[in-house]
Write an enzyme that holds these catalytic residues in place. Sequence first.
Site, mmCIF file in Angstrom:
data_model
loop_
_atom_site.group_PDB
_atom_site.id
_atom_site.type_symbol
_atom_site.label_atom_id
_atom_site.label_comp_id
_atom_site.label_asym_id
_atom_site.label_seq_id
_atom_site.Cartn_x
_atom_site.Cartn_y
_atom_site.Cartn_z
ATOM 1 C CE1 TYR A 46 21.979 73.042 46.908
ATOM 2 C CE2 TYR A 46 22.511 75.381 46.794
ATOM 3 C CZ TYR A 46 22.611 74.105 46.277
ATOM 4 O OH TYR A 46 23.336 73.891 45.135
ATOM 5 C CG HIS A 76 32.093 74.109 41.034
ATOM 6 N ND1 HIS A 76 32.011 73.098 41.950
ATOM 7 C CD2 HIS A 76 30.904 74.106 40.368
ATOM 8 C CE1 HIS A 76 30.831 72.502 41.861
ATOM 9 N NE2 HIS A 76 30.143 73.089 40.896
ATOM 10 C CG ASN A 189 24.587 80.200 44.239
ATOM 11 O OD1 ASN A 189 24.521 79.774 43.099
ATOM 12 N ND2 ASN A 189 23.637 80.039 45.125
ATOM 13 N NE ARG A 278 17.614 110.946 2.324
ATOM 14 C CZ ARG A 278 16.674 110.224 1.705
ATOM 15 N NH1 ARG A 278 15.422 110.283 2.104
ATOM 16 N NH2 ARG A 278 16.993 109.431 0.697
#
Length: 495
Positions: A46, A76, A189, A278
């Site tokens: 890939y 991108h 990635n 408190r």
Amino acid sequence: MNRLTITVLKEIINGDRSYSYNESDIKKVLKSFDFLKSFSKNNLVYGINTGFGPMVDFKVQEKDQKELQYNLIRSHSSGMGGVLSKKVVKTLMIIRLHTFLQGKSAVSESLINTLSNYLKNEIYPNIFEHGGVGASGDLVQLAHLALGIIGEGEGVNGKGEKGSISELIEKVNIKPHTLELRDGLALINGTACMTALSTINVIDSKILVKWSVNISAMMLEIFGSYDDYVSKELNQVKLHEGQNKIASEIRKILESSSLITKRYTDDDKNFQEFYSIRCTPQVLGPILDTINYTEKVIENEINSVDDNPIIDVENKKIVHGGNFHGDYVSLEMDKLKVAITKLTMLTERQLNLLLNSKINKILPQFLNIGKLGLNYGMQGVQFTATSTTAENQMLSNPMSVHSITCNNDNQDIVSMGTNSALITKKVIDNAFQVLSIQLMACVKAIEILKVETKVSNETNKIINSVQKLIGKHSANDEIFYKRLIIIEDYLRESK
């Protein structure tokens, strides 16, 4: 390679030490690269000889494989919005380099060298806030990192000089990186952007809690509160580490104070005070525990390999999957922003107690020491604290559940991790602002009560520091915004 902690990263970010690696780390990188280069010649892998995402079924010829990596980065580089700070980008680059040095991403040695040179010479590519959905990692943000690494896009250097990356690197004699094998995919990635943001968020959250502890101790002093609220006897029967840690820290601060009331003395006023006084250990305790757990998760992410595929040289395998998915980070940032919102709410309620004379019964309304009706004291700053706290309450809704399918339904469940981390940063920034207002009010209250000589040593140091920065308060109405900016910087930077 040593595990990288947030404490060490903080020192690197601040310039107190540098990130380093050794020859054995480079050998792992070379082995991984050489194995994948050989393996991919006869096998489909890939992102080397296939397309990306839903176009994975398209084969890529060997002559086009280098161009494929460049196309991925350029296509991108589509981020918008604000530019991330140099601090975040530096952290992001270190985290990405740390991942590559584990030898599971098969990047080239020259990419390691280029990243290192950028860090040494303080070259930071412009990376935009908006774009990533946090499930093939931070694709868009990291594409902008990669764009800078190949000498394109814009950036800034350590001196604050802005310009094109090509101009900035030419000044320091750095050549842009030439992509090899899967360098482009490896760069974009992963979860380095959301993890870098989260690292800074954890660092800042720890600062906020420390200040909230100190200022809550001041509140106990201002109201002469009872000693049993933070006593060991009370808190140890609640079996939570954070609560007991907070109570212990406040006890240490108050050891040198002469303003705390012992229970069952002749001065049993306000037998049980408001919860914002408190219940400080019970409120800040779970916030501290949340931060500490978040720190562990983010450190695990920093030291993980978040790439796809993973190169397993030892077993001569390439394994595909989804380690780039950012849900661990996204969920932790959602939890962290809820915790910091609760801290902001505690701060705002303590501030209200200081300013409302009807309920505190010892201070003038709005800490106004001027002429009532003519002067207004700190009335105006409460509006800022209230509106900012309300914004945090709205922002604390979870981001991690806002998954929207995209990428031709390939990315059908995503983390929104970077968005979650960015919103958490906004919540943290808001918390610093509200805490700045509270600290100013606490110092003014102590001045009004004329108890500077009775407060604890730690409180006295803080009062002196604040007075040196902004002076003492007067009966005249003051312009507060510039003073609040100074105090906020003091909170963020003080050691």
